[in-house]
Design a protein around this motif. Structure first.
Motif, PDB file in Angstrom:
ATOM      1  N   GLY A   1       0.435  -1.167  -0.234  1.00  0.00           N
ATOM      2  CA  GLY A   1       0.032   0.086   0.080  1.00  0.00           C
ATOM      3  C   GLY A   1       0.462   1.321  -0.439  1.00  0.00           C
ATOM      4  O   GLY A   1       0.643   2.550  -0.415  1.00  0.00           O
ATOM      5  N   GLN A   2       1.566   1.175   1.087  1.00  0.00           N
ATOM      6  CA  GLN A   2       3.393   2.128   1.124  1.00  0.00           C
ATOM      7  C   GLN A   2       3.621   2.831  -0.988  1.00  0.00           C
ATOM      8  O   GLN A   2       3.698   3.791  -0.488  1.00  0.00           O
ATOM      9  CB  GLN A   2       3.834   2.105   2.085  1.00  0.00           C
ATOM     10  CG  GLN A   2       4.143   2.188   3.111  1.00  0.00           C
ATOM     11  CD  GLN A   2       3.079   3.333   3.794  1.00  0.00           C
ATOM     12  OE1 GLN A   2       2.220   3.513   3.808  1.00  0.00           O
ATOM     13  NE2 GLN A   2       4.077   4.065   3.676  1.00  0.00           N
TER      14      GLN A   2
ATOM     15  N   TYR B   1      -3.240   7.286   8.127  1.00  0.00           N
ATOM     16  CA  TYR B   1      -2.292   6.276   8.718  1.00  0.00           C
ATOM     17  C   TYR B   1      -0.721   7.236   8.957  1.00  0.00           C
ATOM     18  O   TYR B   1      -0.271   7.438   7.716  1.00  0.00           O
ATOM     19  CB  TYR B   1      -2.529   5.150   7.441  1.00  0.00           C
ATOM     20  CG  TYR B   1      -1.588   4.215   7.590  1.00  0.00           C
ATOM     21  CD1 TYR B   1      -1.100   3.622   8.558  1.00  0.00           C
ATOM     22  CD2 TYR B   1      -0.261   3.387   6.862  1.00  0.00           C
ATOM     23  CE1 TYR B   1      -0.346   2.030   8.977  1.00  0.00           C
ATOM     24  CE2 TYR B   1       0.441   2.675   6.536  1.00  0.00           C
ATOM     25  CZ  TYR B   1       0.306   2.065   7.445  1.00  0.00           C
ATOM     26  OH  TYR B   1       1.719   1.255   8.163  1.00  0.00           O
TER      27      TYR B   1
ATOM     28  N   ASN C   1      -7.694   5.239   8.741  1.00  0.00           N
ATOM     29  CA  ASN C   1      -6.433   5.047  10.269  1.00  0.00           C
ATOM     30  C   ASN C   1      -6.194   5.368  11.224  1.00  0.00           C
ATOM     31  O   ASN C   1      -5.193   6.738  10.724  1.00  0.00           O
ATOM     32  CB  ASN C   1      -6.314   3.840   9.270  1.00  0.00           C
ATOM     33  CG  ASN C   1      -4.776   2.338  10.183  1.00  0.00           C
ATOM     34  OD1 ASN C   1      -5.030   2.684  11.139  1.00  0.00           O
ATOM     35  ND2 ASN C   1      -4.167   2.057   9.651  1.00  0.00           N
TER      36      ASN C   1
ATOM     37  N   ASP D   1      -7.570   7.625  -0.222  1.00  0.00           N
ATOM     38  CA  ASP D   1      -7.330   6.100  -0.150  1.00  0.00           C
ATOM     39  C   ASP D   1      -8.402   5.274   0.944  1.00  0.00           C
ATOM     40  O   ASP D   1      -9.066   5.273   1.589  1.00  0.00           O
ATOM     41  CB  ASP D   1      -6.012   6.400   0.684  1.00  0.00           C
ATOM     42  CG  ASP D   1      -5.507   4.744   2.222  1.00  0.00           C
ATOM     43  OD1 ASP D   1      -6.337   3.823   1.441  1.00  0.00           O
ATOM     44  OD2 ASP D   1      -4.173   4.853   2.574  1.00  0.00           O
TER      45      ASP D   1
ATOM     46  N   SER E   1      -4.037  -0.537   0.225  1.00  0.00           N
ATOM     47  CA  SER E   1      -3.261  -1.432   0.612  1.00  0.00           C
ATOM     48  C   SER E   1      -3.980  -2.203   0.502  1.00  0.00           C
ATOM     49  O   SER E   1      -5.190  -2.929   1.671  1.00  0.00           O
ATOM     50  CB  SER E   1      -2.810  -1.057   1.994  1.00  0.00           C
ATOM     51  OG  SER E   1      -2.381  -2.439   2.759  1.00  0.00           O
TER      52      SER E   1
ATOM     53  N   THR F   1      -3.463  -5.258   1.686  1.00  0.00           N
ATOM     54  CA  THR F   1      -2.810  -6.214   2.393  1.00  0.00           C
ATOM     55  C   THR F   1      -4.026  -6.190   3.113  1.00  0.00           C
ATOM     56  O   THR F   1      -4.248  -7.710   4.169  1.00  0.00           O
ATOM     57  CB  THR F   1      -1.708  -5.306   2.884  1.00  0.00           C
ATOM     58  OG1 THR F   1      -0.827  -4.514   2.249  1.00  0.00           O
ATOM     59  CG2 THR F   1      -1.100  -6.324   3.701  1.00  0.00           C
ATOM     60  N   LYS F   2      -4.777  -5.637   3.590  1.00  0.00           N
ATOM     61  CA  LYS F   2      -5.986  -5.227   4.035  1.00  0.00           C
ATOM     62  C   LYS F   2      -7.096  -6.555   3.895  1.00  0.00           C
ATOM     63  O   LYS F   2      -6.954  -7.199   3.513  1.00  0.00           O
ATOM     64  CB  LYS F   2      -6.552  -4.179   4.409  1.00  0.00           C
ATOM     65  CG  LYS F   2      -5.171  -3.070   5.130  1.00  0.00           C
ATOM     66  CD  LYS F   2      -4.243  -2.707   6.206  1.00  0.00           C
ATOM     67  CE  LYS F   2      -3.025  -3.160   7.081  1.00  0.00           C
ATOM     68  NZ  LYS F   2      -2.141  -2.642   5.680  1.00  0.00           N
TER      69      LYS F   2
END
Ligand SMILES: Cc1ncc(COP(=O)(O)O)c(C=O)c1O
Length: 421
Positions: free
Chosen positions: A81-82, A106, A154, A179, A201, A203-204
């Motif tokens: 995500g970064q 975040y 977040n 985001d 991201s 990843t989530k």
């Protein structure tokens, strides 16, 4: 097609005798019959895969699926995500430029913006996204290139008034980058409310099983890059023999440029295996999000009525100051993430975390398993007290990511840990 159908069938339609499941094309490279064909690929005159940093069939299927889910013209998967946030900003801003960002973001994004981008000559101003228009107007400068915010922040669970902020950004001829990690396209599709670029991201929730780091950038195709200030889109790119992105790629100029220029040069790509995992998660995303939301509502209600709990931040709770925005932008729910503070402050919070048995303490969020974290001492640790306050984080705040276990079991574990706190 509706979201549930796109999650299963978007991006990949097998032909006669093809694998039913998106295959993992584990190859760095692809072969061609003639040198002229390869030259055409390098000059962007023809489409095709030639090197997996720039494109790979497995990754491509996931990009097409996510683009369809968000309603965009194209998407680019990244290694995290970064990486998605970095490329999304670098694709439209360079040294000497400026970006306005919400302060409710975040912690990793905050570091990237406040420290690393600054070193690269890009200045970021942080604003309270809930401030009145007149106050937000003051943050824009002649060299501003974008407004950045999170749909659901977040960890403070601020809700973005997407249309208001998009209108403000457009009045200053810059795009709104959102985001959408916590909301996912199942709960909110920011393009429908005026956002121009969406990122995640993966990843989530998109992966959802804590298997694979990843990110994605999605382009709505709606922003007019010829409106002034975006010379890299309208002037010849020397690295492609003078190609002009807006002329060559029209509505897809942003996402094509991100791939062929930035991904080519920076190389933070998703792997075929990684994309396969993301796709596995995407297939069940709508069902998971529904259950995450229902479980989180039960948990938020329980916490709100518990004597040891001082405050709960879940925008669907009755009386929440942003409930009207949640109703408008997230009618089906606000994800599984909730934040709360204990009356006993930071020390009680630490005792609570140590006493949990089923709920695990981990640097992660948006997982099928319920997990918990203390942002001020972990993900947002680099922020000063003032910056924490601006991001809506109190020293004792606990972020709880409600998973898919039976709600009774989650409540039982929370109750016994609250007793010990
Ligand atoms: C909202 C949000 N955006 C971006 C990121 C960064 O994503 P990644 O960890 O995949 O690099 C995170 C990570 O927690 C996040 O919560």
């Amino acid at each position: 097609m509706k979201t549930e159908t796109l999650c299963l069938h978007g991006g990949y339609q097998p032909g006669n005798g093809d694998p039913r499941v998106v295959p993992i094309v584990q190859s760095t490279t692809f072969t061609y019959d003639s040198a002229a064909e390869v030259a055409g690929l390098f000059d962007l005159e023809r489409e095709g895969f030639f090197y997996s940093r720039l494109g790979n069939p497995t990754v491509d299927a996931v990009e097409k699926k996510i683009a369809a889910l968000e309603g965009g013209v194209g998407a680019l998967c990244t290694s995290s995500g970064q990486a998605a946030i970095l490329l999304a900003v670098l694709n439209l801003a360079r040294s000497g430029d400026h970006v306005v960002s919400s302060s409710s973001i975040y912690g990793g994004t905050f570091n990237l913006f406040a420290v690393t981008l600054k070193k690269m000559g890009i200045e970021v101003s942080f604003v309270d996204q809930n401030a009145p228009d007149a106050e937000l107007e003051e943050a824009f400068r002649p060299n501003t290139r974008a407004f950045f915010a999170e749909t659901l922040s977040n960890p403070s669970m601020n809700v973005l008034d997407v249309t208001r902020i998009a209108d403000l950004a457009h009045a200053h001829h810059v795009p709104l980058i959102v985001d959408n990690t916590f909301a996912t396209p199942v709960l909110c599709r920011p393009f429908e409310h005026g956002a121009d670029i969406v990122l995640h991201s993966t990843t989530k929730y998109l992966d959802g099983h804590a298997l694979q780091l990843g990110g994605v950038i999605v382009d709505s195709g709606n922003f007019d890059w010829t409106c002034g200030g975006f010379a890299e889109f309208t002037e010849p790119d020397a690295s492609y023999h003078g190609l002009v992105y807006t002329k060559a790629f029209g509505k897809a100029a942003y996402i094509v440029k991100a791939r062929v220029q930035l991904m080519r040069d920076m190389g933070c790509c998703q792997s075929p295996q990684g994309a396969f995992y993301v796709n596995q998660g995407l297939e069940t995303l709508p069902m998971r999000m529904e259950k995450h939301c229902r479980n989180a509502e039960i948990v938020a209600d329980f916490l709100a009525h518990h004597p040891a709990v001082e405050s709960v931040n879940y925008p669907r709770l009755p009386g929440h100051p942003l409930a009207h925005l949640a109703e408008k932008y997230l009618p089906a729910g606000c994800s599984g993430v909730t934040a709360f503070s204990l009356r006993g402050g930071r020390d009680a919070g630490m005792r609570f975390l140590d006493a949990l048995k089923l709920v695990s303490l981990q640097v992660h969020v948006a997982d099928i398993r319920t997990c918990v974290l203390h942002p001020a001492s972990s993900t947002h640790r680099q922020l000063s007290d003032a910056q924490l306050q601006e991001a809506g984080i109190t020293p004792g705040m606990i972020r709880l990511s409600v998973g898919l276990e039976h709600a009774d079991d989650i409540l039982a574990d929370l109750a016994q840990a609250l007793d010990k706190a």
